[in-house]
Design a protein around this motif. Structure first.
Motif, PDB file in Angstrom:
ATOM      1  N   SER A 309      11.917  88.861  -1.638  1.00 39.32           N
ATOM      2  CA  SER A 309      12.821  89.348  -0.590  1.00 39.32           C
ATOM      3  C   SER A 309      14.226  88.762  -0.699  1.00 39.32           C
ATOM      4  N   LYS A 310      14.353  87.555  -1.252  1.00 41.93           N
ATOM      5  CA  LYS A 310      15.687  86.952  -1.313  1.00 41.93           C
ATOM      6  C   LYS A 310      16.581  87.629  -2.347  1.00 41.93           C
ATOM      7  N   GLU A 313      18.116  89.897   0.448  1.00 39.64           N
ATOM      8  CA  GLU A 313      18.210  89.417   1.830  1.00 39.64           C
ATOM      9  C   GLU A 313      18.629  87.952   1.825  1.00 39.64           C
ATOM     10  N   HIS A 314      19.648  87.636   2.613  1.00 40.95           N
ATOM     11  CA  HIS A 314      20.147  86.253   2.615  1.00 40.95           C
ATOM     12  C   HIS A 314      19.282  85.325   3.461  1.00 40.95           C
ATOM     13  N   SER A 316      15.213  85.469   5.836  1.00 40.65           N
ATOM     14  CA  SER A 316      14.071  86.276   6.257  1.00 40.65           C
ATOM     15  C   SER A 316      14.343  86.809   7.663  1.00 40.65           C
TER      16      SER A 316
END
Length: 523
Positions: A309-310, A313-314, A316
């Motif tokens: 996810s990173k 996305e910065h 969660s």
């Protein structure tokens, strides 16, 4: 490290175009901010209007778990005693332990706007703070227009801060009232202020240059301990510093605590609550708390998020109480559609043949003008139908609308006749409405309502129309209609497309009702 959060939504936020808080609204927002755990809630200027004073009278009987209420006002007027100033005495009547006073720190404002001498302005600052301190108040001083004042006359701007410090202000807030200061300028100015002033400092930034959040975060990183702003950036002109973004950035990126331990998970819920009370739709693109803050559309982005996810996305989204979204469109890849389907049918694998069938169906419909980004309910119906889980609840056999010009004697300008079949039972119903779509909505609900009484709870909450190819087709242009429906507890959106706006609306309307009935039948 810790930053003290000072929220002025109830005053600065109320100055935004389109916002007008009732006393009850202000109470609800104050309770929401207290539940979140902000340190100070500036609730209004009791000397400026009766509504704010009424709030403070009501608030005397309220209990706050964490937040301290603050009454706001200005320094005494020119050439009178502080004890004779009506606005200052209104602050005392508000009965808050904390007060925040603003005063001029820009010589231009002193001589050209309030028309007094530089010496009298210094006395106004000192006299006001000393008077309020004598009444056992905790006093914060907002140095209005400080950064512009510093750039125009540094010595005088610092002199106003020194006057507040000597008089006993507990925190001196440096205000970028016009919102035109650059971050590098602010950092250098704060360093010089700290060489001359030893009282706790705060920052109050406006967003006229789009830098209010950056200014506020940088100020804290350079030793400022109090951050003023409004929770969603509401405010006059371009708004104030957005506290929801400031809090998230400081806590999650810099480990500077702003809220009680663990409360940051309530950030998104608080944002939605305040937006709803303010009667403003929460801007989807707001950092951290917006509905699309963690929404992914491009196929390669979704694939990356699935792998790690990173990658796109910065943080969660769960850290701030938000959630990840995958948007369906013609640029969406297989991973996007699979992610959406797995929210409905968790056990579906990527090699399931129905996945390719659904993707092709979406692409075919989008070619015709459909768009499913804002119509999750229509997409979900496609999935259920593809998986064989959907059984029609009714069939529309025929419908007709009749329109005429409205008259004073008859507010309903249209009528609709509809024929439906429910499990072999036919029903013909007519209804009036304010336009053909409203009439169709009423007729359809009336026709099937006796079979499905649950529909009495459902009503349309929004209706959007977009002409897709108007330049080429003129009055025969294709139309896309997006309908938002609610049952009071849950909201869903559906879409319909046709060259006939009534037919497009009817398609979206049928999807809306079928979705509600399906959800009720599969609880």
């Amino acid at each position: 490290m810790r930053a003290k959060i000072f929220d002025s939504t109830l005053r600065d936020g109320a100055q935004a175009e389109g916002i007008s808080f009732l006393v009850g609204d202000k109470i609800k927002i104050a309770k929401a901010l207290d539940d979140l755990g902000v340190d100070f809630i500036e609730a209004g200027n009791p000397g400026s209007n009766q509504k704010d004073m009424e709030f403070f009278h009501v608030a005397k009987n309220l209990t706050f778990k964490h937040s301290k209420l603050v009454a706001f006002g200005s320094t005494r007027r020119c050439n009178i005693e502080a004890s004779d100033d009506a606005n200052l005495n209104a602050l005392l009547e508000a009965s808050t332990d904390y007060v925040c006073i603003f005063g001029k720190s820009w010589d231009f404002h002193v001589t050209e706007i309030i028309n007094t001498t530089l010496e009298e302005n210094i006395s106004m600052i000192k006299d006001t703070i000393i008077y309020l301190k004598s009444k056992n108040k905790h006093v914060f001083f907002d140095a209005e227009h400080f950064f512009d004042g510093f750039k125009g006359n540094k010595d005088y701007a610092l002199k106003t801060l020194k006057a507040a410090e000597d008089a006993g202000a507990e925190c001196i807030i440096l205000c970028d009232t016009n919102g035109g200061t650059f971050p590098d300028e602010m950092v250098e100015i704060i360093k010089e202020v700290k060489e001359n002033i030893h009282t706790e400092l705060g920052i109050h930034a406006h967003n006229d240059s789009g830098m209010a959040v950056s200014l506020s975060v940088l100020a804290v990183l350079n030793g400022v301990t109090q951050v003023q702003g409004t929770f969603l950036g509401y405010g006059e002109r371009c708004g104030n510093a957005n506290l929801s973004a400031i809090i998230a950035n400081l806590e999650l990126k810099k480990n500077i605590l702003c809220l009680p331990e663990g409360n940051i998970k309530e950030l998104t819920n608080t944002a939605r609550t305040i937006a709803e009370i303010s009667n403003f739709k929460l801007l989807g693109t707001l950092p951290f708390v917006g509905e699309t803050a963690f929404a992914h559309k491009a196929g390669m982005h979704v694939d990356g998020v699935f792998k790690n996810s990173k990658s796109f996305e910065h943080i969660s989204p769960e850290l701030v109480g938000n959630e990840r979204k995958f948007l369906i469109s013609e640029v969406a890849g297989k991973a996007t559609v699979l992610a959406k389907i797995q929210k409905i049918y968790p056990n579906v694998e990527k090699n399931d043949p129905r996945l390719s069938m659904i993707i092709q169906r979406i692409k075919d419909l989008e070619y015709l003008g459909y768009q499913f980004e804002g119509a999750d309910a229509s997409f979900e119906l496609i999935v259920h139908k593809s998986f064989g889980a959907f059984k029609p609840f009714f069939e529309v056999l025929d419908f007709k609308t009749i329109g005429e010009g409205p008259s004073k004697a008859n507010l309903h300008s249209s009528a609709a006749i509809i024929k439906v079949s429910v499990e072999g039972i036919e029903e013909i119903t007519a209804a009036n409405g304010d336009g053909p779509v409203d009439a169709l909505n009423e007729a359809l609900r009336k026709a099937i309502g006796r079979f499905y009484p649950i529909l009495n709870m459902v009503h349309l909450s929004d209706y959007k129309v977009r002409i897709l190819d108007g330049k080429e087709s003129a009055t025969a242009a294709k139309t896309r209609v997006l309908i938002e429906s609610t049952d009071g507890a849950y909201t869903w959106s559906t879409v319909g497309v046709s060259k006939d706006i009534i037919e497009a609306s009817f398609k979206a309307l049928i999807d809306s009702i079928e979705y509600k009935l399906f959800k009720e039948n599969n609880k």
